[in-house]
Design a protein around this motif. Sequence first.
Motif, mmCIF file in Angstrom:
data_model
loop_
_atom_site.group_PDB
_atom_site.id
_atom_site.type_symbol
_atom_site.label_atom_id
_atom_site.label_comp_id
_atom_site.label_asym_id
_atom_site.label_seq_id
_atom_site.Cartn_x
_atom_site.Cartn_y
_atom_site.Cartn_z
ATOM 1 N N ARG A 90 44.128 46.812 -32.093
ATOM 2 C CA ARG A 90 43.952 45.698 -33.029
ATOM 3 C C ARG A 90 44.976 45.787 -34.157
ATOM 4 N NH1 ARG A 90 41.772 46.048 -37.585
ATOM 5 N NH2 ARG A 90 40.421 47.801 -37.066
ATOM 6 N N GLU A 91 45.151 46.988 -34.724
ATOM 7 C CA GLU A 91 46.116 47.160 -35.807
ATOM 8 C C GLU A 91 47.537 46.846 -35.341
ATOM 9 O OE1 GLU A 91 45.702 47.690 -39.037
ATOM 10 O OE2 GLU A 91 43.537 47.981 -38.992
ATOM 11 N N ALA A 92 47.874 47.196 -34.109
ATOM 12 C CA ALA A 92 49.202 46.877 -33.571
ATOM 13 C C ALA A 92 49.434 45.367 -33.571
ATOM 14 C CB ALA A 92 49.357 47.438 -32.164
ATOM 15 N N ARG A 93 48.405 44.612 -33.232
ATOM 16 C CA ARG A 93 48.524 43.142 -33.236
ATOM 17 C C ARG A 93 48.546 42.585 -34.654
ATOM 18 N NH1 ARG A 93 44.623 40.133 -29.432
ATOM 19 N NH2 ARG A 93 46.166 38.504 -29.844
ATOM 20 N N GLU A 94 47.683 43.111 -35.540
ATOM 21 C CA GLU A 94 47.602 42.597 -36.909
ATOM 22 C C GLU A 94 48.837 42.941 -37.739
ATOM 23 O OE1 GLU A 94 42.745 42.844 -37.585
ATOM 24 O OE2 GLU A 94 44.064 44.119 -38.761
#
Length: 180
Positions: A90-94
């Motif tokens: 999720r952090e990679a996308r955000e």
Amino acid sequence: MSDAGYRRLSERVVYENPWLRFEAHEMIHPNGTHGVHGVVVTPRASAVVLLDGEDVLLARQSRFAIDAVALEVVKGGRHAGEDGLACAQREAREEAGVVAARWHPLGRAYEVPSILQEPVELFLGITLTPAPLPPEEVERIEVVRMRFNDALAACIDGRIDDAVTALVLLRARSVIEHGG
């Protein structure tokens, strides 16, 4: 008594917000001395090296506690019910706007083990494709593309001074060198 030899007598919450809780613990040190120790309790977090060919994607963002802009790997706290890998994804996308096709766990690290309770789970994400999610409302992040070896050199010479970033880059290097 804990495995480390501490005895906790009492605790009280001094401050709390959605991201952290500061506790004061009345305790006895392993040598028998009474004391009070502060503990910062945060959600568990994940940090990820995002590798795109020979480049790594880093996040440049303002950090309040040091009143400076830091260059670091993508990292952030878990949401309720989220495991370490799901948080890293999720952090990679955000923060970087990407998804990785392959993921390698790289263990965990403690940021400041004398006061921070939870570890950061470390990951390597390889073979990236764009897939952005909106960032958190309080974040303003600049994605910085850097050669992986240049990022390691920046950790050595101090241009990158975030401890988790330095450690996870070193661990990622081992996976990369062995054909990750």
